[in-house]
Design an enzyme around this catalytic site. Structure first.
Site, PDB file in Angstrom:
ATOM      1  N   GLU A 229       0.797  -1.228   0.000  1.00 31.91           N
ATOM      2  CA  GLU A 229       0.000   0.000   0.000  1.00 31.91           C
ATOM      3  C   GLU A 229       0.833   1.284   0.000  1.00 31.91           C
ATOM      4  OE1 GLU A 229      -3.085   0.029   2.961  1.00 31.91           O
ATOM      5  OE2 GLU A 229      -4.228  -1.519   1.947  1.00 31.91           O
ATOM      6  N   GLU A 326      -5.403  -7.760  -1.172  1.00 33.25           N
ATOM      7  CA  GLU A 326      -6.310  -7.683  -0.028  1.00 33.25           C
ATOM      8  C   GLU A 326      -7.704  -7.285  -0.505  1.00 33.25           C
ATOM      9  OE1 GLU A 326      -4.996  -5.072   3.081  1.00 33.25           O
ATOM     10  OE2 GLU A 326      -2.918  -5.790   3.003  1.00 33.25           O
TER      11      GLU A 326
END
Length: 494
Positions: A229, A326
């Site tokens: 991320e 995810e």
């Protein structure tokens, strides 16, 4: 297993030795596949082991009982309250308790999980021995005694017993790729990409250590994720520098290892960059899909979110390989307050539509967040309840069906489509070669635990180069490209 595949291929070659040369073109392409190749290139039905190594209070809170909101502060509080030895023992107990709760048979045989994504921090690597001049250096002795790296390697070996692959995810970077607590420390800004000493340490020391010690000799390590991320950055100069250096360093050690980077919340930016740098064959881009955080999603009901998924999950799959590192089945309570009807039914629909969309655009598959929690089953964050409730599909066990009549129909459809568009001057046999070559690969992958082809872009680039070396290049190689992908779309899905 793979010796048998090779024997079948050799037998097929003998039977066809007097037939059309074009039929033989696809057969040598499959003969070199190893078990490691299939682990690294198959489509993933995966799950994250969130909270196993990188500590997150909302998942496992036992190590946070002396204070702290992130791992560095929590472990420091343990040391201050007791001792280095006791803090290390508590960490070791946590790792072992987490792993002991894994229901391996259920994951493999009921859910059909192919792989784990295991988030780790740079401080876990080598049991803390690489922490000189890095933020976790004060806790070196704790991790030296807790031995997370040894436990991770044992976990990788255990997963191999069940044909489960492992994506090692360097979730926590020094200085942070973002400001979230899963970076291990509280970071007021994501400074990693701006600190050359941190990038140098990761590229020159930490990542090569991981690759040599846990990737090269473990056939079920499917890739190495070098960031989690990364924050959005319009120019992303620091990110691009880190990624290019990381890929080069890892390629020198293990040329076939997939390297995973973050999409930085802008997938097309990385499709452009990978095309410009010719790294598309080596890199997979990780996109995270959550529909419970943004104000825009909170303002929608469940039906609106579900109906918008195909539009919002529309990445350029023809240019690079994507993976959903995810996702969950969670929607915000504001969304639920706007939604009429049975919540479980909406959750089932949400999960099914998500995974259906992933199958179209994320060639390396998906990893649900997450496997387990210290207390309870995690609800819509938990894999087990979501599989049992039918929101996350169990991976089918049947082998792919390739109907020769359908193959011929596809070939004839291609020829008919181009007939009045200059088709007589084209090389439609290349379309058939691509189609049949991919079918050969599909059948080979299925021999290992009913796997399906993933990393469509990387595999197609490899097969394309092999094909051109035998048949020569042509301005009509686009027909081969279409045939190869058509086979995957038609026959290579669950």
């Amino acid at each position: 297993m793979f010796d048998k595949i090779k024997q079948k291929i050799e037998k097929a070659k003998g039977a066809l030795e007097h037939s059309d040369e074009r039929v033989l073109a696809s057969i040598p392409e499959t003969s070199g596949l190893s078990k490691k190749d299939i682990y690294r290139n198959r489509y993933n039905h995966g799950v994250n082991l969130g909270g196993c190594f990188i500590l997150e209070k909302w998942i496992y809170e036992s190590v946070f009982d002396k204070g702290g909101d992130n791992e560095f502060d929590a472990v420091s509080s343990q040391v201050n309250h007791s001792s280095v030895d006791e803090a290390a023992s508590k960490l070791t107990k946590h790792y072992n308790d987490y792993i002991s709760k894994i229901d391996w048979n259920w994951l493999k045989n009921e859910a059909g999980i192919t792989s784990f994504r295991i988030p780790i921090g740079y401080w876990h690597v080598g049991n803390g021995q690489l922490l000189d001049e890095l933020p976790f250096e004060p806790l070196r002795e704790v991790y030296s005694r807790a031995k997370p790296w040894d436990i991770l390697k044992n976990l990788i070996n255990k997963a191999a017993e069940y044909d489960i692959g492992v994506l090692i995810d360097v979730h926590g970077l020094p200085g942070g790729a973002n400001t979230d607590m899963h970076s291990g420390c509280k970071n007021s800004s994501p400074s990693f990409f701006n600190k050359s000493k941190h990038i140098d340490k990761m590229v020159n020391v930490v990542l090569p250590f991981i690759c040599r010690d846990a990737c090269v000799n473990c056939e079920n390590v499917i890739g190495l994720q070098v960031v989690n991320e990364a924050v959005f950055d319009n120019s992303a100069h620091g990110q691009k520098s880190y990624y290019s250096r990381a890929v080069a360093a890892l390629n020198r050690i293990d040329p076939g290892l997939p390297v995973v980077i973050s999409d930085g919340w802008w997938p097309d930016q990385w499709a452009d960059w990978l095309g410009q740098t010719n790294l598309a064959a080596k890199v997979v881009v990780d996109s995270h899909v959550y529909r419970c955080f943004s104000a825009e999603d909170k303002g929608k009901d469940a039906n609106q979110i579900i109906n918008h998924l195909s539009e919002s999950i529309s990445w350029p799959r023809d240019r690079i390989d994507f993976v959903v590192g995810e996702f969950s089945c969670v929607l915000d309570e504001e969304t639920w307050r706007k939604t009429a009807g049975n919540r479980d039914e909406w959750v089932r629909k949400f999960g099914k539509v998500q995974t259906s969309n992933f199958a179209n655009v994320a060639s390396w598959g998906w990893f649900f967040w997450t496997l387990q929690f210290q207390y309870g089953d995690g609800g819509e964050w938990g894999l087990v309840p979501m599989v049992k409730k039918g929101a996350i599909p169990r991976r089918p066990q049947g082998s792919p069906t390739v109907d020769e009549n359908r193959v011929k129909e596809i070939i004839n459809e291609h020829i008919a489509y181009w007939k009045d568009k200059g088709g007589d001057a084209m090389e439609h046999w290349r379309f058939e070669d691509g189609l049949r070559g991919a079918i050969a690969d599909i059948n080979a992958f299925a021999q290992f635990d009913n796997s399906r082809i993933g990393r469509w872009k990387a595999l197609a680039m490899q097969r394309r180069a092999q094909y051109i070396s035998r048949k020569g290049d042509s301005k009509y190689m686009w027909e081969w490209d279409q045939g190869f992908q058509r086979a995957i779309d038609e026959f290579g899905r669950y």
